[in-house]
Design an enzyme around this catalytic site. Sequence first.
Site, PDB file in Angstrom:
ATOM      1  N   ILE A  21       0.663  -1.465  -0.368  1.00 22.91           N
ATOM      2  CA  ILE A  21       0.278  -0.375   0.620  1.00 22.91           C
ATOM      3  C   ILE A  21       0.912   1.463   0.128  1.00 22.91           C
ATOM      4  O   ILE A  21       0.164   2.134  -0.870  1.00 22.91           O
ATOM      5  CB  ILE A  21      -1.044  -0.147   0.959  1.00 22.91           C
ATOM      6  CG1 ILE A  21      -1.826  -1.312   1.428  1.00 22.91           C
ATOM      7  CG2 ILE A  21      -1.425   1.458   1.872  1.00 22.91           C
ATOM      8  CD1 ILE A  21      -2.803  -0.979   2.285  1.00 22.91           C
ATOM      9  N   LYS A  25      10.283   5.054   4.915  1.00 23.55           N
ATOM     10  CA  LYS A  25      11.460   4.830   5.221  1.00 23.55           C
ATOM     11  C   LYS A  25      11.625   3.995   7.177  1.00 23.55           C
ATOM     12  O   LYS A  25      12.398   3.045   7.059  1.00 23.55           O
ATOM     13  CB  LYS A  25      11.998   6.460   5.798  1.00 23.55           C
ATOM     14  CG  LYS A  25      11.700   7.066   6.906  1.00 23.55           C
ATOM     15  CD  LYS A  25      12.708   8.113   6.488  1.00 23.55           C
ATOM     16  CE  LYS A  25      12.607   9.170   8.187  1.00 23.55           C
ATOM     17  NZ  LYS A  25      10.702   9.852   7.490  1.00 23.55           N
ATOM     18  N   GLU A  26      11.126   4.173   6.865  1.00 22.65           N
ATOM     19  CA  GLU A  26      10.938   3.293   8.763  1.00 22.65           C
ATOM     20  C   GLU A  26       9.943   2.270   8.075  1.00 22.65           C
ATOM     21  O   GLU A  26      10.042   1.489   9.016  1.00 22.65           O
ATOM     22  CB  GLU A  26      10.383   4.076   9.734  1.00 22.65           C
ATOM     23  CG  GLU A  26       8.234   4.207   9.524  1.00 22.65           C
ATOM     24  CD  GLU A  26       8.326   4.755  11.026  1.00 22.65           C
ATOM     25  OE1 GLU A  26       7.284   3.791  11.568  1.00 22.65           O
ATOM     26  OE2 GLU A  26       7.864   6.167  11.104  1.00 22.65           O
ATOM     27  N   ALA A  27       8.686   2.024   7.669  1.00 20.59           N
ATOM     28  CA  ALA A  27       8.390   0.936   6.791  1.00 20.59           C
ATOM     29  C   ALA A  27       7.695   0.507   5.936  1.00 20.59           C
ATOM     30  O   ALA A  27       7.209   1.873   5.421  1.00 20.59           O
ATOM     31  CB  ALA A  27       6.930   1.079   7.981  1.00 20.59           C
ATOM     32  N   LYS A  43       1.546  -3.869   8.429  1.00 23.25           N
ATOM     33  CA  LYS A  43       3.087  -2.675   8.726  1.00 23.25           C
ATOM     34  C   LYS A  43       3.793  -3.644   9.060  1.00 23.25           C
ATOM     35  O   LYS A  43       4.122  -4.148  10.370  1.00 23.25           O
ATOM     36  CB  LYS A  43       2.849  -1.464   9.613  1.00 23.25           C
ATOM     37  CG  LYS A  43       3.465  -0.258   9.599  1.00 23.25           C
ATOM     38  CD  LYS A  43       3.268   0.638  10.681  1.00 23.25           C
ATOM     39  CE  LYS A  43       4.118   2.181  10.182  1.00 23.25           C
ATOM     40  NZ  LYS A  43       3.462   2.976  10.462  1.00 23.25           N
ATOM     41  N   GLU A 111      -6.555  -2.002  11.083  1.00 22.71           N
ATOM     42  CA  GLU A 111      -7.610  -2.076  10.468  1.00 22.71           C
ATOM     43  C   GLU A 111      -7.458  -1.267   9.300  1.00 22.71           C
ATOM     44  O   GLU A 111      -6.041  -0.810   9.123  1.00 22.71           O
ATOM     45  CB  GLU A 111      -9.116  -1.609  11.681  1.00 22.71           C
ATOM     46  CG  GLU A 111     -10.125  -0.742  10.353  1.00 22.71           C
ATOM     47  CD  GLU A 111     -10.799   0.210  11.308  1.00 22.71           C
ATOM     48  OE1 GLU A 111     -11.141   0.554  11.086  1.00 22.71           O
ATOM     49  OE2 GLU A 111     -10.348   0.507  12.411  1.00 22.71           O
ATOM     50  N   ASP A 156       4.019  13.843  15.030  1.00 23.34           N
ATOM     51  CA  ASP A 156       4.262  14.118  13.729  1.00 23.34           C
ATOM     52  C   ASP A 156       3.186  14.084  12.306  1.00 23.34           C
ATOM     53  O   ASP A 156       3.798  13.799  11.471  1.00 23.34           O
ATOM     54  CB  ASP A 156       5.235  12.417  13.868  1.00 23.34           C
ATOM     55  CG  ASP A 156       5.801  12.679  12.121  1.00 23.34           C
ATOM     56  OD1 ASP A 156       6.631  13.955  11.273  1.00 23.34           O
ATOM     57  OD2 ASP A 156       6.177  12.244  10.999  1.00 23.34           O
ATOM     58  N   ASN A 161       0.159  12.512   6.993  1.00 25.90           N
ATOM     59  CA  ASN A 161      -0.173  11.031   7.539  1.00 25.90           C
ATOM     60  C   ASN A 161      -1.557  11.435   8.030  1.00 25.90           C
ATOM     61  O   ASN A 161      -2.090  10.503   8.948  1.00 25.90           O
ATOM     62  CB  ASN A 161       0.543  10.970   8.467  1.00 25.90           C
ATOM     63  CG  ASN A 161       1.382  11.937   9.463  1.00 25.90           C
ATOM     64  OD1 ASN A 161       0.870  13.078   9.552  1.00 25.90           O
ATOM     65  ND2 ASN A 161       2.307  11.828  10.321  1.00 25.90           N
ATOM     66  N   ASP A 173       0.375   6.692  11.215  1.00 24.92           N
ATOM     67  CA  ASP A 173       1.647   6.336  11.269  1.00 24.92           C
ATOM     68  C   ASP A 173       1.444   7.717  13.183  1.00 24.92           C
ATOM     69  O   ASP A 173       2.210   8.616  13.394  1.00 24.92           O
ATOM     70  CB  ASP A 173       1.995   7.754  10.781  1.00 24.92           C
ATOM     71  CG  ASP A 173       2.732   7.182   9.203  1.00 24.92           C
ATOM     72  OD1 ASP A 173       2.656   5.833   9.579  1.00 24.92           O
ATOM     73  OD2 ASP A 173       2.894   7.783   8.983  1.00 24.92           O
TER      74      ASP A 173
END
Length: 222
Positions: A21, A25-27, A43, A111, A156, A161, A173
């Site tokens: 999807i 950078k982190e996931a 994730k 979800e 953040d 997000n 996020d």
Amino acid sequence: TIFDLNKLLVNGPLERIEGIISAGKEANVYLAYDLNGKEVAIKIYKIDNNTSKWMRNYIIGDPRFKKIPRNISKVIFLWASKEFKNLKRAYKVGLSVPEPIFTKNNILIMEYIGFESIPAPVLKDIKNPKDPVKCMKEILSFIEKLYQKARLVHGDLSEFNILYHNQKPVVIDISQAVSIQHPKAEVYLVRDIKNIFNYFNRLGIEVPNPKEFYYDIINHNN
């Protein structure tokens, strides 16, 4: 990670994993189906030295995490469980976030937000949100309730997000969200408010006074 995913496919709660999807950078986030054929989002956090250094800033000082591991993988596993806990807290007080379903090591199942296999777009990709003033009020109410009821600061928050689904914002996020006791909680809160106000300003929407909004949030608890 492959071993853990395989176990989830063999023993449940997953039936199959479809496709990606979003890549970050982190996931990375993937579309999958549970045993009832219902869409879920998975994730998978990348196990990466640079990412783990950046994550420590949000973990150190959070009273919920007493011991911070030195091992890179363990920092990432802690990060995944932190996102799971943050989602749980926010979801429990009725906030618009994906419901967390399961977590193991660097894998988080939650979800899925979207229509069938089409994921909901992020707010930054929506040229004209249907009712921007209403959308703004819903996001500001999210910031407020997250602080006052879930006792967290997102840290953040921006149009990058927030998903726009059924003409409503859904915040994602939330892994870096910190407890309001975190030494930098207020700094992060100011940044979240600034980001959201800047976004709606660019849409030509009149925003409230940021200072007053900030003090309304933090003084409510005292």
